[in-house]
Design a protein around this motif. Structure first.
Motif, PDB file in Angstrom:
ATOM      1  N   LEU A 163       3.608 -33.771 -30.775  1.00  0.00           N
ATOM      2  CA  LEU A 163       2.701 -34.553 -31.382  1.00  0.00           C
ATOM      3  C   LEU A 163       3.239 -35.496 -32.315  1.00  0.00           C
ATOM      4  O   LEU A 163       2.742 -36.337 -32.924  1.00  0.00           O
ATOM      5  N   SER A 164       4.525 -35.162 -32.919  1.00  0.00           N
ATOM      6  CA  SER A 164       5.152 -35.822 -33.896  1.00  0.00           C
ATOM      7  C   SER A 164       5.709 -37.171 -33.346  1.00  0.00           C
ATOM      8  O   SER A 164       6.664 -37.237 -32.459  1.00  0.00           O
TER       9      SER A 164
ATOM     10  N   LEU B 206       0.605 -39.115 -35.042  1.00  0.00           N
ATOM     11  CA  LEU B 206      -0.022 -38.014 -34.320  1.00  0.00           C
ATOM     12  C   LEU B 206       0.497 -36.640 -34.855  1.00  0.00           C
ATOM     13  O   LEU B 206       0.071 -35.643 -34.270  1.00  0.00           O
ATOM     14  N   ALA B 207       1.150 -36.845 -35.904  1.00  0.00           N
ATOM     15  CA  ALA B 207       1.542 -35.405 -36.362  1.00  0.00           C
ATOM     16  C   ALA B 207       0.961 -35.440 -38.006  1.00  0.00           C
ATOM     17  O   ALA B 207       0.901 -36.463 -38.723  1.00  0.00           O
TER      18      ALA B 207
ATOM     19  N   THR C  28      -8.994 -24.656 -42.349  1.00  0.00           N
ATOM     20  CA  THR C  28      -8.058 -25.677 -43.046  1.00  0.00           C
ATOM     21  C   THR C  28      -6.790 -25.504 -42.304  1.00  0.00           C
ATOM     22  O   THR C  28      -6.141 -24.387 -42.115  1.00  0.00           O
ATOM     23  N   TYR C  29      -6.205 -26.618 -41.700  1.00  0.00           N
ATOM     24  CA  TYR C  29      -5.058 -26.700 -40.734  1.00  0.00           C
ATOM     25  C   TYR C  29      -3.835 -27.317 -41.890  1.00  0.00           C
ATOM     26  O   TYR C  29      -3.942 -28.175 -42.430  1.00  0.00           O
ATOM     27  N   GLU C  30      -2.770 -26.780 -41.462  1.00  0.00           N
ATOM     28  CA  GLU C  30      -1.748 -27.258 -42.180  1.00  0.00           C
ATOM     29  C   GLU C  30      -0.283 -27.095 -41.272  1.00  0.00           C
ATOM     30  O   GLU C  30      -0.074 -26.147 -40.766  1.00  0.00           O
ATOM     31  N   GLY C  31       0.255 -28.244 -41.310  1.00  0.00           N
ATOM     32  CA  GLY C  31       1.423 -28.282 -40.523  1.00  0.00           C
ATOM     33  C   GLY C  31       1.343 -29.190 -39.324  1.00  0.00           C
ATOM     34  O   GLY C  31       0.413 -29.704 -38.871  1.00  0.00           O
ATOM     35  N   THR C  32       2.531 -29.069 -38.497  1.00  0.00           N
ATOM     36  CA  THR C  32       2.541 -30.106 -37.414  1.00  0.00           C
ATOM     37  C   THR C  32       3.231 -29.072 -36.149  1.00  0.00           C
ATOM     38  O   THR C  32       4.037 -28.277 -36.231  1.00  0.00           O
ATOM     39  N   HIS C  33       2.423 -29.243 -35.104  1.00  0.00           N
ATOM     40  CA  HIS C  33       2.781 -28.145 -33.990  1.00  0.00           C
ATOM     41  C   HIS C  33       4.165 -29.065 -33.567  1.00  0.00           C
ATOM     42  O   HIS C  33       4.274 -29.976 -33.295  1.00  0.00           O
ATOM     43  N   ASN C  34       4.983 -28.026 -33.178  1.00  0.00           N
ATOM     44  CA  ASN C  34       6.269 -28.442 -32.401  1.00  0.00           C
ATOM     45  C   ASN C  34       6.504 -28.097 -31.038  1.00  0.00           C
ATOM     46  O   ASN C  34       7.372 -27.866 -30.800  1.00  0.00           O
ATOM     47  N   HIS C  35       5.401 -28.120 -30.418  1.00  0.00           N
ATOM     48  CA  HIS C  35       5.464 -27.511 -29.021  1.00  0.00           C
ATOM     49  C   HIS C  35       4.181 -28.329 -28.398  1.00  0.00           C
ATOM     50  O   HIS C  35       3.298 -29.139 -28.962  1.00  0.00           O
TER      51      HIS C  35
ATOM     52  N   LEU D 143      14.614 -35.875 -37.729  1.00  0.00           N
ATOM     53  CA  LEU D 143      13.154 -36.386 -37.819  1.00  0.00           C
ATOM     54  C   LEU D 143      12.308 -35.362 -37.692  1.00  0.00           C
ATOM     55  O   LEU D 143      11.202 -35.629 -38.609  1.00  0.00           O
ATOM     56  N   SER D 144      12.361 -34.703 -36.588  1.00  0.00           N
ATOM     57  CA  SER D 144      10.974 -34.120 -36.587  1.00  0.00           C
ATOM     58  C   SER D 144      11.375 -32.347 -36.757  1.00  0.00           C
ATOM     59  O   SER D 144      12.209 -32.010 -36.884  1.00  0.00           O
ATOM     60  N   PRO D 145      10.040 -31.876 -36.638  1.00  0.00           N
ATOM     61  CA  PRO D 145      10.121 -30.348 -36.975  1.00  0.00           C
ATOM     62  C   PRO D 145      11.113 -29.625 -36.050  1.00  0.00           C
ATOM     63  O   PRO D 145      11.536 -28.545 -36.445  1.00  0.00           O
TER      64      PRO D 145
END
Length: 534
Positions: free
Chosen positions: A126-127, A159-160, A285-292, A176-178
């Motif tokens: 989503l990044s 989107l991230a 509370t959400y934290e971070g970016t999905h990498n999938h 750039l991406s996680p």
DNA sequence: CGTGTTTGACCTGCGC
DNA sequence: GCGCAGGTCAAACACG
């Protein structure tokens, strides 16, 4: 809009409330409205003329002048209308392009479901703003094309949760991406052919995140969702594994810590806690970016939180908070989706962003999606005002950061769309009603369709200046456009597995209509949650 | 047996 | 340096 017009005509009541003010940006609902106004005016003139021929002679010039001026005004308004239409057209085009590209990417990824772990190039994250694969290049192209149209920095459709941050802090495009970050871990694993213990991997991840935070701590956003929920957790479509529980100070109910388990190295975490003041309110509370790639049922939540976070980040990055106190300044943004009650959705964006607080605890900016508020007022005006006051216009009932907002600067954007009586087809709860869960997408779909359809008729509830204000907000603020686009993505993305833009809905979403701002909620799937005791 | 939860211990950051 | 609070770890446990 058209629906309103036709209804008015067929109902025999032609109401012309269009106030034409010079310099005011707003929609003329329909050109036909103006024509009707003209006709009515001419009819009126005929009646007058029949009364007195002398008056006709005397007032004829005046009326001609009035007609001329009215025509000129109408021309101006029509031009403005056309301009706004083009603007909205462009926004919709951008959005649809993004949507198409995203679905292409998703489909491509779906064709290779088992290769996610092998090659990061096959990851659909989503990044946006990543460039290490064709997929990411496409997305970057989209971003670039969007940048050409709007302001370069602010229009980065995020989107991230920390997409902007990544792109701003990582110098190398390949980092750039996680997933690239984690790709480094994978490379290490490949290179040494060594299987790391999970805790080592986690520590590595944490170190990377810490580096990230150290580089730019203000750019890491948390998205907090408040929702009334009787069940222990709400199902947001993702798979979570509980890794801890802690009793936080000031709240007798323990806080639970979850980690996303959709992908083994996904850095996304969430905290779930009952509100101390109202135990029926669940705060996630959400934290971070999905990498999938996300399950379809989880995309809505991801998009919604991303939209909120991007709004938060764009707000915090662009608006100078000014000199703050010596303590750590934090940005807490509240985004309310007001629901009048559980049966009558009344979604509103209430965006008091940039509420600067001086909490030393709040290390990261936090945006709160408040789904608990019972909107007391039946008509929410759309207004965009700024208040700088000692008290918050939006006092959060719960604040993760324990903010004591002594000096707060709050931007409030109430963006009310419509009122409808459709049943709220969503539930954050994770109850045992499996059938309900299975039908969730269907419900969501019908709900959204109904809402879109009802948006037009609901316009009658909105004063014209309100629509104009909303239109102005949409057309004038590129950040809002960006956030709105993401929010719309979440709306359409949640429509029951339909991965393409519905032509019908596309028709409903005519550019001449104000955007129906819908509250998008994740589809409830039979997730892997169990009931937790909070 | 694999997966997920529980829970006490441990780590870390911050204020005093 | 100490204590506190939030966050995380990991062994033990439960469940299908």
């Amino acid at each position: 809009m058209e629906a309103v017009f036709r209804k008015s005509i067929h109902g025999g009541v032609v109401k012309q409330d269009i106030k034409i003010k010079s310099g005011e940006e707003g929609f003329v609902e329909d050109i036909n409205d103006l024509k009707v106004g003209k006709e009515r005016k001419s009819v009126h003139n005929e009646e007058d003329n029949s009364k007195s021929s002398q008056q006709k002679d005397l007032t004829g010039d005046k009326e001609d002048d009035q007609l001329e001026s009215a025509k000129a005004d109408m021309d101006e308004v029509m031009e403005e209308n056309q301009r706004l239409k083009k603007h909205l057209d462009r926004i919709m085009k951008d959005y649809r392009n993004l949507q198409m590209q995203f679905h292409e990417v998703a489909q491509r990824d779906a064709e290779k479901p088992n290769n996610v772990k092998h090659d990061e190039a096959e990851l659909v994250s989503l990044s946006l703003g990543t460039t290490s694969s064709d997929t990411k290049k496409e997305l970057s192209k989209l971003i670039l094309s969007k940048k050409e149209n709007d302001e370069k920095e602010e229009d980065n459709l995020t989107l991230a949760l920390d997409c902007k941050f990544q792109s701003s802090t990582k110098s190398s495009p390949s980092n750039l991406s996680p997933e690239n970050s984690f790709g480094e871990v994978k490379d290490d694993e490949k290179g040494t052919d060594q299987t790391w213990p999970p805790h080592k991997v986690l520590k590595t991840m944490r170190n990377e995140e810490d580096d990230v935070v150290q580089q730019n701590p203000a750019k890491r956003a948390k998205v907090s969702v408040r929702v009334r929920c009787d069940t222990p957790t709400m199902n947001d479509g993702c798979q979570w594994r509980k890794y801890g529980q802690k009793v936080a100070k000031g709240n007798p109910r323990p806080r639970a810590y979850y980690r996303c388990t959709v992908a083994p190295n996904c850095p996304v975490r969430k905290q779930v806690q009952r509100c101390s003041q109202d135990m029926s309110i669940l705060i996630t509370t959400y934290e971070g970016t999905h990498n999938h790639p996300l399950p379809h049922s989880a995309t809505s939540m991801a998009f919604t939180t991303s939209a909120a976070a991007s709004m938060l980040l764009s707000g915090s990055s662009s608006s100078g908070s000014g000199p703050t106190s010596t303590t750590t300044s934090a940005t807490t943004t509240a985004l309310n989706y007001y629901l009048s009650d559980n049966s009558k959705p009344n979604p509103f964006y209430n965006l008091p962003n940039s509420s600067i607080s001086s909490s030393s605890n709040s290390q990261y900016p936090t945006i709160t999606l408040d789904l608990t508020s019972n909107s007391s007022s039946s008509s929410f005006p759309i207004h965009h005002h700024r208040t700088i006051a000692s008290s918050n216009n939006y006092p959060p009932r719960y604040n993760n950061n324990n903010n004591n907002n002594n000096n707060s600067s709050t931007n409030i954007l109430n963006f009310s769309s419509f009122e409808s009586n459709h049943l709220l087809p969503m539930s954050w709860s994770n109850g045992n009603n499996q059938a309900y869960h299975k039908n969730q997408d269907i419900h969501s779909q019908s709900y959204l369709q109904n809402n879109i359809k009802s948006a037009a008729s609901a316009q009658t509830l909105l004063p014209q200046d309100t629509i104009a204000a909303a239109t102005k907000a949409i057309t004038s603020d590129p950040k809002f456009q960006s956030a709105l686009a993401v929010a719309l993505t979440s709306i359409i993305g949640s429509r029951g597995g339909n991965h393409h833009i519905d032509e019908k809905s596309g028709q409903n979403l005519k550019v001449t209509e104000p955007f129906p701002v819908l509250c998008s909620f994740p589809s409830i799937s039979p997730g892997n949650h169990k009931d937790y005791t909070l």
